[in-house]
Scaffold this motif. Sequence first.
Motif, mmCIF file in Angstrom:
data_model
loop_
_atom_site.group_PDB
_atom_site.id
_atom_site.type_symbol
_atom_site.label_atom_id
_atom_site.label_comp_id
_atom_site.label_asym_id
_atom_site.label_seq_id
_atom_site.Cartn_x
_atom_site.Cartn_y
_atom_site.Cartn_z
ATOM 1 N N PHE A 165 -33.143 -27.903 -2.398
ATOM 2 C CA PHE A 165 -32.183 -28.180 -1.340
ATOM 3 C C PHE A 165 -30.915 -27.367 -1.595
ATOM 4 C CE2 PHE A 165 -34.683 -31.863 -2.487
ATOM 5 C CZ PHE A 165 -35.258 -32.246 -1.285
ATOM 6 N N ASN A 166 -30.515 -26.571 -0.626
ATOM 7 C CA ASN A 166 -29.256 -25.831 -0.693
ATOM 8 C C ASN A 166 -28.315 -26.487 0.303
ATOM 9 O OD1 ASN A 166 -27.284 -23.951 -1.215
ATOM 10 N ND2 ASN A 166 -28.240 -22.306 -0.050
ATOM 11 N N ILE A 167 -27.361 -27.256 -0.193
ATOM 12 C CA ILE A 167 -26.559 -28.152 0.628
ATOM 13 C C ILE A 167 -25.141 -27.614 0.781
ATOM 14 C CG2 ILE A 167 -25.676 -30.493 0.850
ATOM 15 C CD1 ILE A 167 -28.041 -31.430 -0.874
ATOM 16 N N GLU A 168 -24.761 -27.363 2.029
ATOM 17 C CA GLU A 168 -23.421 -26.842 2.302
ATOM 18 C C GLU A 168 -22.480 -27.962 2.725
ATOM 19 O OE1 GLU A 168 -20.960 -23.886 5.328
ATOM 20 O OE2 GLU A 168 -23.151 -23.729 5.220
ATOM 21 N N THR A 169 -21.346 -28.048 2.067
ATOM 22 C CA THR A 169 -20.310 -28.991 2.477
ATOM 23 C C THR A 169 -19.528 -28.381 3.636
ATOM 24 O OG1 THR A 169 -18.796 -28.069 0.814
ATOM 25 C CG2 THR A 169 -20.051 -30.028 0.196
ATOM 26 N N LYS A 170 -19.502 -29.077 4.760
ATOM 27 C CA LYS A 170 -18.762 -28.601 5.921
ATOM 28 C C LYS A 170 -17.326 -29.112 5.843
ATOM 29 C CE LYS A 170 -20.312 -26.264 8.353
ATOM 30 N NZ LYS A 170 -20.607 -24.809 8.253
ATOM 31 N N VAL A 171 -16.524 -28.337 5.149
ATOM 32 C CA VAL A 171 -15.106 -28.641 4.970
ATOM 33 C C VAL A 171 -14.331 -27.389 5.354
ATOM 34 C CG1 VAL A 171 -13.314 -29.369 3.349
ATOM 35 C CG2 VAL A 171 -15.655 -30.192 3.062
ATOM 36 N N ASP A 172 -13.268 -27.548 6.114
ATOM 37 C CA ASP A 172 -12.483 -26.407 6.579
ATOM 38 C C ASP A 172 -11.035 -26.589 6.144
ATOM 39 O OD1 ASP A 172 -11.030 -24.484 7.977
ATOM 40 O OD2 ASP A 172 -12.270 -24.637 9.773
ATOM 41 N N PRO A 173 -10.571 -25.789 5.185
ATOM 42 C CA PRO A 173 -9.193 -25.965 4.699
ATOM 43 C C PRO A 173 -8.143 -25.639 5.750
ATOM 44 C CG PRO A 173 -10.118 -23.934 3.825
ATOM 45 C CD PRO A 173 -11.238 -24.655 4.528
ATOM 46 N N THR A 174 -8.532 -24.940 6.811
ATOM 47 C CA THR A 174 -7.576 -24.606 7.868
ATOM 48 C C THR A 174 -7.511 -25.695 8.935
ATOM 49 O OG1 THR A 174 -9.139 -23.423 9.317
ATOM 50 C CG2 THR A 174 -8.165 -22.180 7.500
ATOM 51 N N LYS A 175 -8.462 -26.643 8.902
ATOM 52 C CA LYS A 175 -8.493 -27.739 9.875
ATOM 53 C C LYS A 175 -8.817 -29.046 9.139
ATOM 54 C CE LYS A 175 -10.223 -24.610 13.461
ATOM 55 N NZ LYS A 175 -11.371 -24.301 14.362
ATOM 56 N N PRO A 176 -7.924 -29.480 8.277
ATOM 57 C CA PRO A 176 -8.238 -30.638 7.416
ATOM 58 C C PRO A 176 -8.482 -31.927 8.170
ATOM 59 C CG PRO A 176 -5.907 -30.055 7.296
ATOM 60 C CD PRO A 176 -6.576 -28.942 8.037
ATOM 61 N N GLU A 177 -8.007 -32.009 9.396
ATOM 62 C CA GLU A 177 -8.169 -33.243 10.157
ATOM 63 C C GLU A 177 -9.573 -33.406 10.730
ATOM 64 O OE1 GLU A 177 -7.371 -29.999 12.977
ATOM 65 O OE2 GLU A 177 -6.471 -30.585 11.068
ATOM 66 N N GLU A 178 -10.392 -32.353 10.698
ATOM 67 C CA GLU A 178 -11.694 -32.399 11.368
ATOM 68 C C GLU A 178 -12.823 -32.963 10.505
ATOM 69 O OE1 GLU A 178 -12.877 -28.799 13.228
ATOM 70 O OE2 GLU A 178 -11.157 -28.759 14.600
ATOM 71 N N THR A 179 -12.650 -32.979 9.202
ATOM 72 C CA THR A 179 -13.719 -33.425 8.312
ATOM 73 C C THR A 179 -13.147 -34.278 7.185
ATOM 74 O OG1 THR A 179 -13.546 -31.531 6.798
ATOM 75 C CG2 THR A 179 -14.972 -31.266 8.729
ATOM 76 N N ALA A 180 -14.049 -34.805 6.384
ATOM 77 C CA ALA A 180 -13.617 -35.467 5.157
ATOM 78 C C ALA A 180 -12.982 -34.436 4.232
ATOM 79 C CB ALA A 180 -14.805 -36.117 4.472
ATOM 80 N N ALA A 181 -12.077 -34.884 3.396
ATOM 81 C CA ALA A 181 -11.471 -34.012 2.399
ATOM 82 C C ALA A 181 -12.488 -33.689 1.305
ATOM 83 C CB ALA A 181 -10.241 -34.691 1.807
ATOM 84 N N PRO A 182 -12.224 -32.645 0.497
ATOM 85 C CA PRO A 182 -13.186 -32.272 -0.537
ATOM 86 C C PRO A 182 -13.574 -33.403 -1.479
ATOM 87 C CG PRO A 182 -11.575 -30.526 -0.268
ATOM 88 C CD PRO A 182 -11.102 -31.672 0.580
ATOM 89 N N GLU A 183 -12.604 -34.212 -1.907
ATOM 90 C CA GLU A 183 -12.909 -35.255 -2.894
ATOM 91 C C GLU A 183 -13.926 -36.268 -2.384
ATOM 92 O OE1 GLU A 183 -10.845 -38.871 -5.441
ATOM 93 O OE2 GLU A 183 -9.607 -37.578 -4.181
ATOM 94 N N PRO A 184 -13.682 -36.948 -1.258
ATOM 95 C CA PRO A 184 -14.691 -37.913 -0.808
ATOM 96 C C PRO A 184 -16.017 -37.264 -0.438
ATOM 97 C CG PRO A 184 -12.933 -37.669 0.821
ATOM 98 C CD PRO A 184 -12.466 -36.997 -0.422
ATOM 99 N N MET A 185 -15.972 -36.028 0.061
ATOM 100 C CA MET A 185 -17.219 -35.327 0.394
ATOM 101 C C MET A 185 -18.068 -35.121 -0.853
ATOM 102 S SD MET A 185 -18.874 -33.638 2.963
ATOM 103 C CE MET A 185 -17.774 -32.841 4.137
ATOM 104 N N VAL A 186 -17.467 -34.595 -1.895
ATOM 105 C CA VAL A 186 -18.220 -34.300 -3.117
ATOM 106 C C VAL A 186 -18.656 -35.584 -3.817
ATOM 107 C CG1 VAL A 186 -18.090 -33.250 -5.415
ATOM 108 C CG2 VAL A 186 -17.178 -32.031 -3.429
#
Length: 333
Positions: A165-186
Amino acid sequence: MNPSAKTLAVRRWCMPILVGALLAGCAAPRASPAGVFDLQAHRGGRGLAPENTLAAFRNAMQLGVTTLELDIGLTADNVVVISHDTALNPDHTRDASGAWLPKVGPAIRAMTLAQVQSYDVGRLNPGSSYGKPFAGQQPSDGERIPTLAALFALTSERGDTRVRFNIETKVDPTKPEETAAPEPMVRALLAEIDKAGMARRVTLQSFDWRTLSLAGQLAPELPRAYLTSARTLRDSRWTLGLDAASFGSTPQLVQAASAGGKAPVIWSPAFNDLTAAQVREAHALKMTVLPWTVNQRADMLRLLDMGVDGIITDFPDVLRDVLRERGIAYSSN
């Protein structure tokens, strides 16, 4: 954030119990089986079946791909779900009545799992130009945005102990309001990997290298793939604050960003940006080179001639045939 501050910040997030569990099941992992070319089905192979659905992943496993490539997001109730889009995509999403969404829908992060799974993502919207490159995609009405746990369960139910499984975290540092932050995602991702006992079979990939840095601290044996594009390399918010222009090459940039890790390092560039000289340099730096997303036979052949270690494609059946013609092993079966 300077490197020392970054390291201190990441260490504050460490989870000793989870790390110990991951390391116990993750000794000396590989980015792909030894001596095997990495045939990766992009979003499960969206040229053949609805992207990022269990139908697509099932089909890709039947084809014998090495790796299932997928994207993840977090719901409002913190469930890891498989979706490339951070919000519901009208190009392949229908509501409970069967009507196509007229515009981009709510953000994944703003909905509970139950709300997310009330939508049907089993076919392409015929009124959209999005699906034109995938005219042969076979619909699968009733498919829901799956959880990562459901994909892990599917592979176990099939008795497939091989596929990665190659799993990509969909996090965008330029649009932080659109996704979970890196910490809770990871945190959520590592917990699902640990729960399913899949640590030896997972690679974590991202354009947002903050998630890779954090994973390198929490699960240092987990292989990490550094995704790059011309756009992200121009903006240091994607590259851990590192200025790409300050390095002699992108492989050197990736080497700097991944310094100190124990796991295999993968560089995953946009395929049109890649040169044979860069492949040689990355290999000299002990990196695996895995370009995305390669859909034309001629491009596949050109990249094979460059010596890449794998290819991410929407059409795993085409790449499978190319590899067979070249006599290149792509599956450990």
